[in-house]
Design a protein around this motif. Structure first.
Motif, PDB file in Angstrom:
ATOM      1  N   GLN A  38       9.874 -13.737  29.283  1.00 15.75           N
ATOM      2  CA  GLN A  38      10.845 -13.475  30.261  1.00 15.75           C
ATOM      3  C   GLN A  38      10.762 -12.231  30.793  1.00 15.75           C
ATOM      4  N   ARG A  39      10.459 -11.910  32.087  1.00 16.26           N
ATOM      5  CA  ARG A  39      10.470 -10.517  32.714  1.00 16.26           C
ATOM      6  C   ARG A  39      11.725 -10.094  33.082  1.00 16.26           C
ATOM      7  N   LEU A  40      12.048  -8.908  32.725  1.00 19.16           N
ATOM      8  CA  LEU A  40      13.615  -8.329  32.967  1.00 19.16           C
ATOM      9  C   LEU A  40      13.112  -6.786  33.663  1.00 19.16           C
ATOM     10  N   ARG A  41      14.085  -6.735  34.173  1.00 16.94           N
ATOM     11  CA  ARG A  41      14.382  -5.102  34.945  1.00 16.94           C
ATOM     12  C   ARG A  41      15.299  -4.529  34.379  1.00 16.94           C
ATOM     13  N   ILE A  42      15.191  -3.317  34.121  1.00 14.16           N
ATOM     14  CA  ILE A  42      16.128  -2.543  33.515  1.00 14.16           C
ATOM     15  C   ILE A  42      16.211  -1.079  34.238  1.00 14.16           C
ATOM     16  N   GLY A  43      17.316  -0.875  35.169  1.00 16.84           N
ATOM     17  CA  GLY A  43      17.664   0.325  35.644  1.00 16.84           C
ATOM     18  C   GLY A  43      19.114   0.957  35.716  1.00 16.84           C
ATOM     19  N   LEU A  44      19.275   1.873  36.318  1.00 14.62           N
ATOM     20  CA  LEU A  44      20.289   2.529  36.577  1.00 14.62           C
ATOM     21  C   LEU A  44      21.171   2.317  37.774  1.00 14.62           C
ATOM     22  N   ASP A  45      22.405   2.108  37.851  1.00 18.53           N
ATOM     23  CA  ASP A  45      23.147   2.086  39.097  1.00 18.53           C
ATOM     24  C   ASP A  45      24.652   2.911  38.763  1.00 18.53           C
ATOM     25  N   GLY A  46      24.254   4.112  39.165  1.00 21.09           N
ATOM     26  CA  GLY A  46      25.519   4.990  38.801  1.00 21.09           C
ATOM     27  C   GLY A  46      25.469   5.335  37.366  1.00 21.09           C
ATOM     28  N   VAL A  47      26.439   5.170  36.649  1.00 17.59           N
ATOM     29  CA  VAL A  47      26.516   5.443  35.395  1.00 17.59           C
ATOM     30  C   VAL A  47      26.216   4.186  34.580  1.00 17.59           C
ATOM     31  N   HIS A  48      26.115   3.059  35.216  1.00 15.99           N
ATOM     32  CA  HIS A  48      25.705   1.622  34.509  1.00 15.99           C
ATOM     33  C   HIS A  48      24.369   1.420  34.368  1.00 15.99           C
ATOM     34  N   VAL A  49      23.917   0.942  33.256  1.00 13.49           N
ATOM     35  CA  VAL A  49      22.613   0.474  32.952  1.00 13.49           C
ATOM     36  C   VAL A  49      22.594  -1.195  33.475  1.00 13.49           C
ATOM     37  N   VAL A  50      21.666  -1.636  34.298  1.00 10.57           N
ATOM     38  CA  VAL A  50      21.604  -2.972  34.665  1.00 10.57           C
ATOM     39  C   VAL A  50      20.517  -3.620  34.236  1.00 10.57           C
ATOM     40  N   PHE A  51      20.435  -4.899  33.530  1.00  9.48           N
ATOM     41  CA  PHE A  51      19.603  -5.442  33.182  1.00  9.48           C
ATOM     42  C   PHE A  51      19.687  -6.803  33.774  1.00  9.48           C
ATOM     43  N   SER A  52      18.309  -7.124  34.439  1.00  9.68           N
ATOM     44  CA  SER A  52      18.357  -8.203  35.193  1.00  9.68           C
ATOM     45  C   SER A  52      17.123  -9.081  34.986  1.00  9.68           C
ATOM     46  N   SER A  53      17.225 -10.296  35.361  1.00 11.95           N
ATOM     47  CA  SER A  53      15.953 -11.170  35.424  1.00 11.95           C
ATOM     48  C   SER A  53      16.065 -12.187  36.563  1.00 11.95           C
ATOM     49  N   VAL A  54      14.945 -12.430  37.083  1.00 10.62           N
ATOM     50  CA  VAL A  54      14.873 -13.582  38.153  1.00 10.62           C
ATOM     51  C   VAL A  54      14.709 -14.899  37.328  1.00 10.62           C
ATOM     52  N   VAL A  55      15.779 -15.704  37.433  1.00 12.27           N
ATOM     53  CA  VAL A  55      15.445 -17.063  36.701  1.00 12.27           C
ATOM     54  C   VAL A  55      14.559 -17.870  37.458  1.00 12.27           C
ATOM     55  N   ALA A  56      14.844 -18.169  38.818  1.00 12.14           N
ATOM     56  CA  ALA A  56      14.114 -19.025  39.635  1.00 12.14           C
ATOM     57  C   ALA A  56      14.179 -18.689  41.095  1.00 12.14           C
ATOM     58  N   ARG A  57      13.369 -19.074  41.747  1.00 16.31           N
ATOM     59  CA  ARG A  57      13.219 -18.680  43.170  1.00 16.31           C
ATOM     60  C   ARG A  57      13.984 -19.898  43.992  1.00 16.31           C
ATOM     61  N   GLY A  58      14.604 -19.896  45.166  1.00 16.03           N
ATOM     62  CA  GLY A  58      14.943 -20.986  45.697  1.00 16.03           C
ATOM     63  C   GLY A  58      13.930 -22.230  45.712  1.00 16.03           C
ATOM     64  N   SER A  59      12.595 -22.024  46.064  1.00 10.17           N
ATOM     65  CA  SER A  59      11.828 -22.987  46.297  1.00 10.17           C
ATOM     66  C   SER A  59      11.394 -23.806  45.034  1.00 10.17           C
ATOM     67  N   GLN A  60      11.746 -23.230  43.813  1.00 17.03           N
ATOM     68  CA  GLN A  60      11.533 -23.806  42.581  1.00 17.03           C
ATOM     69  C   GLN A  60      12.576 -24.694  42.069  1.00 17.03           C
ATOM     70  N   LEU A  61      13.830 -24.557  42.940  1.00 20.03           N
ATOM     71  CA  LEU A  61      15.032 -25.422  42.232  1.00 20.03           C
ATOM     72  C   LEU A  61      15.048 -26.834  42.733  1.00 20.03           C
ATOM     73  N   MET A  62      14.741 -27.492  41.762  1.00 16.88           N
ATOM     74  CA  MET A  62      14.747 -29.181  41.900  1.00 16.88           C
ATOM     75  C   MET A  62      15.817 -29.738  41.041  1.00 16.88           C
ATOM     76  N   ASP A  63      15.964 -31.105  41.709  1.00 16.67           N
ATOM     77  CA  ASP A  63      17.046 -31.945  40.648  1.00 16.67           C
ATOM     78  C   ASP A  63      16.228 -32.861  39.897  1.00 16.67           C
ATOM     79  N   ALA A  64      16.864 -33.499  39.172  1.00 18.81           N
ATOM     80  CA  ALA A  64      16.205 -34.465  38.212  1.00 18.81           C
ATOM     81  C   ALA A  64      15.305 -35.528  38.854  1.00 18.81           C
ATOM     82  N   ARG A  65      15.435 -35.801  40.170  1.00 21.68           N
ATOM     83  CA  ARG A  65      14.471 -36.640  40.990  1.00 21.68           C
ATOM     84  C   ARG A  65      13.352 -35.930  41.480  1.00 21.68           C
ATOM     85  N   GLY A  66      13.514 -34.671  41.477  1.00 18.44           N
ATOM     86  CA  GLY A  66      12.425 -33.699  41.905  1.00 18.44           C
ATOM     87  C   GLY A  66      12.399 -33.388  43.334  1.00 18.44           C
TER      88      GLY A  66
END
Length: 138
Positions: A38-66
Protein backbone atom coordinates in the motif's frame (compact mmCIF):
# COMPACT_ATOMS: atom_id res chain seq x y z
CA UNK A 1 9.76 29.15 10.15
CA UNK A 2 12.51 27.51 12.21
CA UNK A 3 9.84 25.72 14.31
CA UNK A 4 8.37 24.22 11.14
CA UNK A 5 11.83 23.13 9.96
CA UNK A 6 12.47 21.52 13.36
CA UNK A 7 9.13 19.71 13.17
CA UNK A 8 9.98 18.52 9.66
CA UNK A 9 13.41 17.30 10.76
CA UNK A 10 11.86 15.40 13.68
CA UNK A 11 9.29 13.82 11.36
CA UNK A 12 12.03 12.79 8.91
CA UNK A 13 14.01 11.17 11.76
CA UNK A 14 10.92 9.27 12.95
CA UNK A 15 10.10 8.11 9.42
CA UNK A 16 13.64 6.94 8.77
CA UNK A 17 13.47 4.80 11.94
CA UNK A 18 10.10 3.24 11.07
CA UNK A 19 10.46 -0.52 10.36
CA UNK A 20 7.22 -0.75 8.34
CA UNK A 21 8.44 1.49 5.53
CA UNK A 22 10.44 -0.51 3.06
CA UNK A 23 10.74 1.77 0.09
CA UNK A 24 10.36 5.44 -0.64
CA UNK A 25 8.94 6.38 -4.03
CA UNK A 26 9.16 10.15 -4.35
CA UNK A 27 6.74 11.63 -1.82
CA UNK A 28 5.15 8.24 -1.13
CA UNK A 29 6.15 5.28 0.99
CA UNK A 30 5.51 1.69 -0.06
CA UNK A 31 4.37 -0.40 2.90
CA UNK A 32 4.08 -4.21 2.79
CA UNK A 33 0.70 -5.70 3.73
CA UNK A 34 1.18 -9.45 3.54
CA UNK A 35 1.98 -10.27 -0.09
CA UNK A 36 0.56 -6.92 -1.24
CA UNK A 37 1.65 -3.33 -0.74
CA UNK A 38 0.00 0.00 0.00
CA UNK A 39 1.29 3.48 -0.86
CA UNK A 40 1.18 6.07 1.92
CA UNK A 41 1.92 9.76 2.10
CA UNK A 42 3.24 11.21 5.34
CA UNK A 43 3.44 14.94 5.77
CA UNK A 44 2.97 17.90 8.07
CA UNK A 45 -0.14 20.05 8.37
CA UNK A 46 0.71 22.65 10.97
CA UNK A 47 1.64 20.76 14.12
CA UNK A 48 -0.03 17.55 12.94
CA UNK A 49 1.47 14.63 11.07
CA UNK A 50 -0.96 13.49 8.38
CA UNK A 51 -0.83 9.90 7.16
CA UNK A 52 -2.91 9.25 4.04
CA UNK A 53 -3.42 6.69 1.32
CA UNK A 54 -5.57 6.64 -1.79
CA UNK A 55 -7.79 3.57 -1.51
CA UNK A 56 -9.50 3.82 -4.90
CA UNK A 57 -10.14 6.29 -7.68
CA UNK A 58 -13.75 7.03 -8.61
CA UNK A 59 -13.41 5.16 -11.89
CA UNK A 60 -12.38 1.99 -10.00
CA UNK A 61 -15.45 1.82 -7.76
CA UNK A 62 -17.65 -1.03 -8.91
CA UNK A 63 -20.54 -2.88 -7.28
CA UNK A 64 -20.93 -6.67 -7.11
CA UNK A 65 -22.50 -6.69 -10.61
CA UNK A 66 -19.52 -4.87 -12.11
CA UNK A 67 -21.42 -1.60 -12.56
CA UNK A 68 -19.95 1.71 -11.56
CA UNK A 69 -21.03 2.71 -8.03
CA UNK A 70 -23.02 5.89 -7.49
CA UNK A 71 -21.58 8.55 -5.20
CA UNK A 72 -24.43 7.82 -2.74
CA UNK A 73 -23.40 4.14 -2.60
CA UNK A 74 -19.75 5.08 -2.04
CA UNK A 75 -20.69 7.53 0.73
CA UNK A 76 -22.83 4.85 2.40
CA UNK A 77 -19.84 2.46 2.26
CA UNK A 78 -17.58 5.16 3.75
CA UNK A 79 -20.06 5.85 6.55
CA UNK A 80 -20.30 2.15 7.40
CA UNK A 81 -16.53 1.63 7.25
CA UNK A 82 -15.87 4.67 9.46
CA UNK A 83 -18.33 3.28 12.04
CA UNK A 84 -16.41 -0.04 12.19
CA UNK A 85 -12.78 1.04 11.91
CA UNK A 86 -10.86 2.72 14.72
CA UNK A 87 -8.01 5.17 14.12
CA UNK A 88 -8.44 5.54 10.32
CA UNK A 89 -11.05 7.79 8.76
CA UNK A 90 -12.17 7.39 5.15
CA UNK A 91 -13.55 10.12 2.91
CA UNK A 92 -13.88 11.28 -0.67
CA UNK A 93 -11.34 13.89 -1.69
CA UNK A 94 -11.95 16.72 -4.17
CA UNK A 95 -10.94 14.39 -7.04
CA UNK A 96 -13.57 11.77 -6.13
CA UNK A 97 -11.01 9.35 -4.72
CA UNK A 98 -11.56 7.32 -1.56
CA UNK A 99 -8.78 8.25 0.86
CA UNK A 100 -7.82 6.85 4.26
CA UNK A 101 -6.33 9.30 6.75
CA UNK A 102 -4.85 9.48 10.25
CA UNK A 103 -3.76 12.67 12.03
CA UNK A 104 -1.42 12.79 15.02
CA UNK A 105 0.34 15.53 16.95
CA UNK A 106 4.00 15.59 15.98
CA UNK A 107 5.03 16.88 19.41
CA UNK A 108 3.91 13.64 21.08
CA UNK A 109 4.56 11.18 18.24
CA UNK A 110 7.15 8.54 19.10
CA UNK A 111 8.68 5.71 17.08
CA UNK A 112 6.23 3.09 18.35
CA UNK A 113 3.18 5.25 17.62
CA UNK A 114 4.50 6.10 14.15
CA UNK A 115 5.00 2.42 13.33
CA UNK A 116 1.47 1.66 14.61
CA UNK A 117 -0.12 4.39 12.46
CA UNK A 118 1.79 3.32 9.35
CA UNK A 119 0.83 -0.34 9.79
CA UNK A 120 -2.80 0.42 10.69
CA UNK A 121 -3.35 2.80 7.77
CA UNK A 122 -1.72 0.42 5.29
CA UNK A 123 -3.76 -2.56 6.51
CA UNK A 124 -7.13 -0.79 6.60
CA UNK A 125 -6.62 0.93 3.25
CA UNK A 126 -5.49 -2.32 1.63
CA UNK A 127 -8.58 -4.14 2.95
CA UNK A 128 -10.97 -1.41 1.81
CA UNK A 129 -9.22 -1.17 -1.56
CA UNK A 130 -9.85 -4.87 -2.13
CA UNK A 131 -13.51 -4.55 -1.05
CA UNK A 132 -14.10 -1.60 -3.39
CA UNK A 133 -12.07 -2.69 -6.41
CA UNK A 134 -11.16 -6.37 -6.04
CA UNK A 135 -7.57 -5.40 -6.81
CA UNK A 136 -4.24 -4.52 -5.22
CA UNK A 137 -3.12 -1.20 -6.70
CA UNK A 138 0.12 -1.42 -4.71
Amino acid sequence: MSDLKALGARLDALINACPNLVERDGAEYVVPVGARTQRLRIGLDGVHVVFSSVVARGSQLMDARGSRCSEADVLADLWARNARVDTVSFSLDRHGRVVGRIEALLATLDDEELAFYVARLAEECDRFEFVLTGEDRG
